[in-house]
Design an enzyme around this catalytic site. Sequence first.
Site, PDB file in Angstrom:
ATOM      1  N   TRP A  41     -49.359  65.091 -34.983  1.00 55.25           N
ATOM      2  CA  TRP A  41     -50.874  65.091 -34.838  1.00 55.25           C
ATOM      3  C   TRP A  41     -51.314  66.519 -34.502  1.00 55.25           C
ATOM      4  CZ3 TRP A  41     -52.928  61.582 -37.661  1.00 55.25           C
ATOM      5  CH2 TRP A  41     -52.103  60.497 -37.933  1.00 55.25           C
TER       6      TRP A  41
ATOM      7  N   ASP B 288     -56.600  66.418 -27.651  1.00 54.60           N
ATOM      8  CA  ASP B 288     -56.632  65.220 -28.680  1.00 54.60           C
ATOM      9  C   ASP B 288     -55.908  64.125 -27.494  1.00 54.60           C
ATOM     10  OD1 ASP B 288     -56.278  63.010 -29.967  1.00 54.60           O
ATOM     11  OD2 ASP B 288     -54.888  64.132 -31.348  1.00 54.60           O
TER      12      ASP B 288
ATOM     13  N   LYS C  31     -56.639  52.566 -30.005  1.00 57.55           N
ATOM     14  CA  LYS C  31     -55.375  52.341 -29.190  1.00 57.55           C
ATOM     15  C   LYS C  31     -55.697  51.929 -27.839  1.00 57.55           C
ATOM     16  CE  LYS C  31     -54.135  56.055 -31.690  1.00 57.55           C
ATOM     17  NZ  LYS C  31     -53.187  55.576 -32.880  1.00 57.55           N
TER      18      LYS C  31
HETATM   19  N1  PMP Z   1     -54.397  62.075 -33.063  1.00 59.42           N
HETATM   20  C1  PMP Z   1     -53.364  61.107 -32.473  1.00 59.42           C
HETATM   21  C2  PMP Z   1     -52.608  61.595 -31.062  1.00 59.42           C
HETATM   22  C3  PMP Z   1     -53.278  60.120 -33.103  1.00 59.42           C
HETATM   23  O1  PMP Z   1     -52.277  59.064 -32.566  1.00 59.42           O
HETATM   24  C4  PMP Z   1     -54.222  59.710 -34.354  1.00 59.42           C
HETATM   25  C5  PMP Z   1     -53.876  58.334 -34.941  1.00 59.42           C
HETATM   26  N2  PMP Z   1     -52.716  57.597 -34.925  1.00 59.42           N
HETATM   27  C6  PMP Z   1     -54.921  60.429 -34.674  1.00 59.42           C
HETATM   28  C7  PMP Z   1     -54.901  61.713 -34.134  1.00 59.42           C
HETATM   29  C8  PMP Z   1     -55.664  60.260 -36.210  1.00 59.42           C
HETATM   30  O2  PMP Z   1     -56.537  59.309 -35.696  1.00 59.42           O
HETATM   31  P1  PMP Z   1     -57.466  58.681 -36.856  1.00 59.42           P
HETATM   32  O3  PMP Z   1     -56.654  57.885 -37.749  1.00 59.42           O
HETATM   33  O4  PMP Z   1     -58.361  57.729 -36.289  1.00 59.42           O
HETATM   34  O5  PMP Z   1     -58.290  59.645 -37.527  1.00 59.42           O
END
Ligand code: PMP
Length: 367
Positions: free
Chosen positions: A102, A178, A202
């Site tokens: 991520w 994030d 989550k």
């Molecule tokens: N950052 C993290 C730490 C994540 O776990 C996720 C999704 N699993 C995201 C960003 C992306 O999120 P989204 O699919 O809601 O854009």
Amino acid sequence: MSRAMNFNAGPAALPLEALERAKAELLELGSSGASVLELSHRGKEYTAVHEETIARLRKLAQLGDDWAVMLLQGGASQQFAQVPMNLLGAGKSADYVVTGVWGEKALDEAQRTAKLLGGTVRVAATTADGKAYRRVPRQDELSLDAGATYVHTTSNETIHGVQYASPPAVGAVPHVCDMSSDFLWKPTDFSPYAMVYAGAQKNIGPSGIVIIFAKKEFLARSRTDLPKILQYKVQLENDSLYNTPPTFSVYLARNVLAWIESQGGLPGIEKANREKAKLVYDALDGGKGFYTLPVERESRSTMNVVFRMPTEALEERFLAEAKKHGMIGLKGHRSVGGMRASLYNAVPVAWAKALAELISEFARANG
Ligand code: PMP
């Protein structure tokens, strides 16, 4: 009806009480004569839900008036782009600390944005070990630019199961984090941060909203030449109601936040979360080498427990066995394979206990 013990990484388990409340209120919210799904986002019933959600977030996070709270769409992925779009530009630079996939994605979007809008993006540290990530960086591994506009970190890497036990020190540079997969899992001091963002799906609710906490003076530096829909300032001035918000997602997050309060607030939630993580990690560590844990102990995630078995065939058998026990969502992310148990706020201690028992039993039978 048979609801499984749900260890999905997101969208993930929601508290049964929050869903039951939605069921009871689905056809008519209060005495409005309609479902929250059918009401205007400018009407008094939805306005009350919107305001309650933000007020509950402020209270749980103990945010003062110097903080803005926004509920936006596009997920955390949109924030990967929106953060640099609002804050970067010619002559500006941003630092990225990468501890998993991520963080890589956030970095990539920042680099694309710098190409469009000017500015520089630096990698202040990465703990990539080939394709794997096993830990957060040590403080002395961070090569931070004291003049950066912001430094970006990922507090918990959902796929690799790598989590900071405490935020890294970044000096006076504004820290943007994030927190999608470890948002409000314990009482959190937000004062080291200038901005945090988290997809709700989550720990806080369903998909559809990303929750943003940002210091108002930090947002005041953001650009005003972007399309309006992408400007933080526009969202802030309009209380996250610049356009139609995902009203049902906000409503359900409200139910989850009320449920968190009923569990003793964040101190109560933290106690359960730590107990769950201990149960599962202790069972894995007690498997006498049957299980491999790729993440170093100090960086182990309390939210996403990642583990492997000697062969993929055994992993398949474990998943089948888990299913028989009424457990779902234990397969690792498709990019890394293996197993992953996500233990977010809504996962009861009893499920973690059942999983820990299965982990111990499976190692005994197959080790
Ligand atoms: N950052 C993290 C730490 C994540 O776990 C996720 C999704 N699993 C995201 C960003 C992306 O999120 P989204 O699919 O809601 O854009």
